[in-house]
Design an enzyme around this catalytic site. Structure first.
Site, short mmCIF file in Angstrom:
data_model
loop_
_atom_site.label_atom_id
_atom_site.label_comp_id
_atom_site.label_asym_id
_atom_site.label_seq_id
_atom_site.Cartn_x
_atom_site.Cartn_y
_atom_site.Cartn_z
N LYS A 144 0.84 -1.19 0.00
CA LYS A 144 0.00 0.00 0.00
C LYS A 144 0.88 1.24 0.00
O LYS A 144 1.88 1.32 0.72
CB LYS A 144 -0.91 -0.01 1.22
N SER A 186 -9.75 1.98 2.68
CA SER A 186 -8.87 2.71 1.78
C SER A 186 -7.83 1.83 1.08
O SER A 186 -7.18 2.28 0.13
CB SER A 186 -8.13 3.80 2.57
N SER A 193 -10.07 -0.32 6.94
CA SER A 193 -9.48 -0.18 5.60
C SER A 193 -8.74 -1.41 5.08
O SER A 193 -8.34 -1.44 3.93
CB SER A 193 -8.53 1.03 5.56
#
Length: 489
Positions: free
Chosen positions: A78, A153, A177
């Protein structure tokens, strides 16, 4: 979009047996990225040259007998983990060209174990979002249906795993997330106990809530990745000095006689009937495995959304104050004075959702409002944590089981004009972060459109082993984690 990319456990066994080389596996992932990323938009930055170099080194290590279980495994990261010399953007214009001068502890540990980093995955800007539509680099699309969101996210990491662009990925979880996008893309995502995994080198959203975790196909994969990620780090003052158990060993036990809590507050009118039906079917599997389902109550659940959206924006407002155009990141052109520099840099560098949360956080921290909002929210947070502690203690629970999200993946743009509706996508996951507990999402069904449905398992602090055991037992008795995009239910 069915993929032949193996799971982490499958890849590790094939590499150890010499049936596959890391270079071959890495090339296969890079080919998938080249083919599918233009549609999915899962990666912001792909480091093909660095990945192939690391893969060749991993093959050499393995030939010398120096391999770990993760040696040669291609991973996606990420894009809020600092990676030295490799662009880290937080999916924001503010950090569009930022090259970190140091490495996050988590990625350093993975590199040391021989893992191959393919690149950095798309996300909601500064991790603020539930649909991966706030990214400066455009929305991520769900591999099961590219007209739908992948969750957020950590949507880029979820889509990369589900689409077969990598073997496994790293995500972060501030209010759901990791778990919410895992549910919406049919994969397994685990958020460890707060402090179990170092936050050093993770670009902060809300420092008392953020936690890194694995995003994989199965609990077996998650255990392998977490084993390397977890552990005390003196560079992180919130890191827990606790012994890391053997997570693989946790997969071996029976859950016969385990008590699984079912909180009534998570099964109200906002829950989609198809999600409820999938959870009921999963409960039947657990009963078949010898577990006892125990009705419980978590009465402060109703306060989760307002509490979170005071605490998280307040911490975000403080953390994002450093982006002022002075030392790094975006800087406006030709500022008239210092005030103009600050104002235009931040107006240009941040997207609408980030600005909304900064303004909300600044307001609740301002003079005259701190006690009315932030301090009160922290008191309610304590009551939410006590809710969970009481339930585990009074009912002698091994884990708590809930839906991960109220519904499956919705259409791109469906909730962009209604922030509150978007925030409610995380209503079942936020409490876990406020309480600092470990939790995971794993697939447990499909809806009428063939889209994945996820269930959430929650455990006591530092008892990731219970989640892994309960999740693995379910996955041994079901096949939802084996389904891939493009396959029929």
């Amino acid at each position: 979009m069915d993929t032949a990319i193996p799971t982490l456990a499958q890849a590790a066994r094939a590499l150890a047996a010499g049936e596959l080389s890391s270079v071959e596996l890495t090339r296969a992932c890079l080919t998938r990225i080249e083919q599918l990323n233009p549609t999915l938009n899962a990666f912001i930055t792909v480091d093909a040259e660095g990945a192939l170099r690391a893969a060749a080194e991993a093959d050499q290590r393995r030939a010398k007998g120096e391999a770990s279980p993760l040696t040669g495994i291609p991973l996606a990261i990420k894009d809020l983990f600092c990676t030295e010399g490799l662009r880290t953007t937080c999916a924001s214009r503010m950090l569009e060209n930022f090259l970190p001068p140091y490495e996050s502890t988590v990625t350093a540990r993975l590199r040391a174990a021989g893992a191959v980093i393919l690149g950095k995955t798309n996300m909601d800007e500064f991790a603020m979002g539930s649909s991966n539509e706030t990214s400066y680099f455009g929305p991520v699309r769900n591999p099961w249906d590219p007209t739908r969101i992948p969750g957020g996210s950590s949507g880029g990491s979820a889509a990369a795993v589900a689409g077969g662009l990598c073997v496994a990925a790293l995500g972060t979880d501030t209010g759901g997330s990791i778990r919410q996008p895992a549910a919406m893309t049919g994969i397994t995502g685990l958020k460890p106990t707060y402090g179990r995994v170092s936050r050093f080198g993770m670009i902060a959203f809300a420092s008392s809530l953020d936690q890194a975790g694995p995003m994989t196909w199965s609990m077996e994969d998650a255990a392998m990745l977490l084993q390397t990620m977890a552990g005390h780090d003196p560079l992180d003052s919130t890191s827990l000095a606790e012994t890391v158990p053997d997570f693989a060993q946790a997969l071996q036990g029976s859950i016969q006689g385990w008590r699984i809590g079912l909180p009534e507050e998570y099964f109200g009118p906002g829950l989609h009937p198809e999600t409820r039906a999938a959870i009921d079917a999963a409960l039947a599997v657990y009963r078949g495995l010898g577990a006892e389902i125990v009705p419980i109550s978590l009465p402060y659940t109703q306060h989760a959304i307002p509490t979170y959206y005071i605490i998280a924006p307040a911490e975000a407002s403080s953390n994002l104050a450093r982006y002022d155009g002075i030392r790094f990141g975006h800087r406006c052109e030709n500022p008239k004075d210092l005030k103009d520099l600050y104002a235009r840099t931040r107006a240009e560098g941040f997207g609408a959702e980030v600005k909304r949360r900064i303004m909300l956080g600044t307001y609740v921290l301002s003079s005259g409002y701190y006690d009315a909002y932030y301090r009160k929210a922290q008191r309610v947070r304590r009551l939410i944590a006590e809710d969970f502690a009481r339930a585990f203690r009074d009912h002698d629970l091994a884990v708590i089981l809930t839906p991960t999200a109220p519904e499956s993946a919705f259409l791109l743009g469906a909730k962009n004009q209604d922030p509150v509706s978007m925030y409610l996508s995380d209503i079942f996951t936020i409490n876990v972060n406020l309480a600092g507990l470990p939790a995971a999402s794993l697939p447990c069904g499909r809806d009428g459109h063939g889209l994945p449905i996820g269930m959430q398992l929650i455990a006591r602090p530092l008892d990731e082993a219970a989640i892994l055991a309960a999740g693995h037992a379910y996955q041994q008795a079901s096949a939802w984690h084996l389904a891939r995009p493009g396959t029929t239910p």
